[in-house]
Design a protein around this motif. Structure first.
Motif, mmCIF file in Angstrom:
data_model
loop_
_atom_site.group_PDB
_atom_site.id
_atom_site.type_symbol
_atom_site.label_atom_id
_atom_site.label_comp_id
_atom_site.label_asym_id
_atom_site.label_seq_id
_atom_site.Cartn_x
_atom_site.Cartn_y
_atom_site.Cartn_z
ATOM 1 N N LYS A 249 5.323 -3.640 -1.189
ATOM 2 C CA LYS A 249 5.451 -2.215 -1.497
ATOM 3 C C LYS A 249 4.399 -1.370 -0.752
ATOM 4 C CE LYS A 249 7.643 -2.777 -6.054
ATOM 5 N NZ LYS A 249 8.681 -3.518 -5.415
ATOM 6 N N MET A 250 4.064 -1.808 0.447
ATOM 7 C CA MET A 250 3.142 -1.031 1.277
ATOM 8 C C MET A 250 3.927 -0.038 2.126
ATOM 9 S SD MET A 250 0.299 -3.793 2.552
ATOM 10 C CE MET A 250 -0.559 -4.853 1.372
ATOM 11 N N ASN A 251 3.249 1.052 2.497
ATOM 12 C CA ASN A 251 3.906 2.171 3.153
ATOM 13 C C ASN A 251 3.000 2.696 4.265
ATOM 14 O OD1 ASN A 251 5.034 4.645 3.881
ATOM 15 N ND2 ASN A 251 5.335 5.354 1.789
ATOM 16 N N VAL B 225 -4.378 0.111 4.566
ATOM 17 C CA VAL B 225 -4.062 -1.248 4.105
ATOM 18 C C VAL B 225 -2.719 -1.701 4.686
ATOM 19 C CG1 VAL B 225 -3.474 -2.645 2.083
ATOM 20 C CG2 VAL B 225 -5.456 -1.123 2.010
ATOM 21 N N ALA B 226 -1.745 -0.801 4.695
ATOM 22 C CA ALA B 226 -0.426 -1.129 5.257
ATOM 23 C C ALA B 226 -0.522 -1.408 6.752
ATOM 24 C CB ALA B 226 0.551 0.003 4.982
ATOM 25 N N VAL B 227 -1.307 -0.602 7.467
ATOM 26 C CA VAL B 227 -1.485 -0.807 8.904
ATOM 27 C C VAL B 227 -2.173 -2.154 9.156
ATOM 28 C CG1 VAL B 227 -2.685 0.024 10.962
ATOM 29 C CG2 VAL B 227 -1.448 1.637 9.499
ATOM 30 N N ALA B 228 -3.164 -2.472 8.343
ATOM 31 C CA ALA B 228 -3.859 -3.758 8.487
ATOM 32 C C ALA B 228 -2.898 -4.923 8.274
ATOM 33 C CB ALA B 228 -5.026 -3.839 7.499
ATOM 34 N N ASN B 229 -1.969 -4.759 7.348
ATOM 35 C CA ASN B 229 -0.952 -5.782 7.102
ATOM 36 C C ASN B 229 -0.117 -6.007 8.363
ATOM 37 O OD1 ASN B 229 1.192 -7.359 6.169
ATOM 38 N ND2 ASN B 229 1.586 -6.111 4.365
ATOM 39 N N LEU B 230 0.285 -4.918 9.019
ATOM 40 C CA LEU B 230 1.078 -5.055 10.237
ATOM 41 C C LEU B 230 0.265 -5.641 11.379
ATOM 42 C CD1 LEU B 230 3.424 -1.934 10.391
ATOM 43 C CD2 LEU B 230 3.871 -4.213 9.485
#
Length: 307
Positions: A81-83, A94-99
């Motif tokens: 559920k990251m955006n 946090v979402a960018v770090a995930n990618l």
């Protein structure tokens, strides 16, 4: 079309949709081997693989079988559920770090392409969400470029039914891709036949405005006529699914348009992958067989482009 499919495209399969491994766990190696051993497929799309040994085996099989491999980061965002267009800056980062972790993994696997999706948004703050998406995309492209030449693309999703993603309608997809290409000329859009009905657009309405930005394509089906129908939304049921939007003729029309704009071509054959998922107790292997038969029938209906 009398010429072979393989003259104009590399037919692929999205591994994590056809088989139950979108979580990054499960029978990844065994099911990947089925695809790698099938000469119908020249390409395969994978997502995160949590086990390092499984990643090694997948890369080894990919190289042994001479497959083109692409990485779909959509499950990394959807399941957590990251955006990446979150208006909360900390959450966006946090979402960018995930990618970025996904990009690392994609390079480890030997992927030649990496795809992701935009997140949810509110209509009243659409412009702010758009700016956040642009910032995130440029950060992702810059990071990928420091590690190699892997192509980056955003997949266009529905904006008001299921995923409710910012990108989105064709007009906004065009604006976004044009803006990113100013700094990253290789950036592109990933289009999907199954998302076009969910976008309330025809094939031409959806693809014509963005035709010069398309770098990757998916083939699939959806149910959108009635929310009470089984399979409603963005579930990618097999072709010919009851109440579904796409079958042989719709796939033929899609391929015909992609051929007409030069996306399907002999000089630089693009990856065009099935995105199909078993529904209920359907056997994944039979769903894949359905897709292959549907594509062969659709290709027979495609007409050559006259010079």
């Amino acid at each position: 079309m009398q010429e072979a499919l393989s003259s104009y495209m590399k037919v692929g399969l999205i591994h994590f949709m056809a088989y139950p491994v979108a979580s990054g766990e499960g029978p990844i190696v065994e099911t990947f081997k089925k695809i790698a051993a099938d000469p119908f497929f020249e390409a395969v799309e994978v997502t995160w693989i949590r086990d390092s040994e499984a990643r090694k085996q997948v890369r080894f099989m990919k190289e042994t079988a001479a497959l083109t491999l692409a990485y779909g980061a959509q499950p990394r965002l959807l399941s957590t559920k990251m955006n990446i267009n979150d208006l909360d800056e900390a959450k966006r980062q946090v979402a960018v770090a995930n990618l970025k972790e996904g990009i690392d993994e994609a390079y480890e696997l030997g992927a030649s392409a990496f795809a992701f999706l935009s997140g949810r948004y509110e209509q009243e703050t659409l412009e702010e969400s758009y700016k956040a998406l642009v910032a995130s995309t440029k950060e992702i492209c810059a990071y990928a470029a420091t590690k190699g030449s892997m192509k980056i693309a955003l997949e266009v999703f529905d904006y008001d039914i299921d995923k409710k993603s910012l990108i989105g309608p064709a007009s906004l997809a065009k604006r976004y891709a044009k803006e990113i290409r100013k700094d990253y000329p290789e950036f592109g859009l990933l289009v999907d036949l199954s998302h076009i009905p969910l976008l309330h657009e025809s094939i031409e309405q959806s693809l014509s405005p963005v035709k010069k930005y398309i770098t990757h394509a998916h083939m699939g089906n959806c149910v959108v006529k009635d929310p009470s129908l089984p399979g409603y939304g963005d579930l990618h049921p097999r072709f010919g699914f009851p109440g579904g939007e796409n079958n042989v003729q719709e796939l033929a029309d899609y391929l015909q348009f992609l051929l007409s704009i030069g996306f399907l071509n002999k000089e630089n054959r693009p990856v065009v992958s099935f995105e199909v998922k078993p529904f209920g107790n359907e056997d994944p292997d039979l769903v894949v067989a359905n897709a292959k038969r549907t594509l062969l029938l659709a290709w027979n209906k495609v007409k050559p482009i006259k010079d």
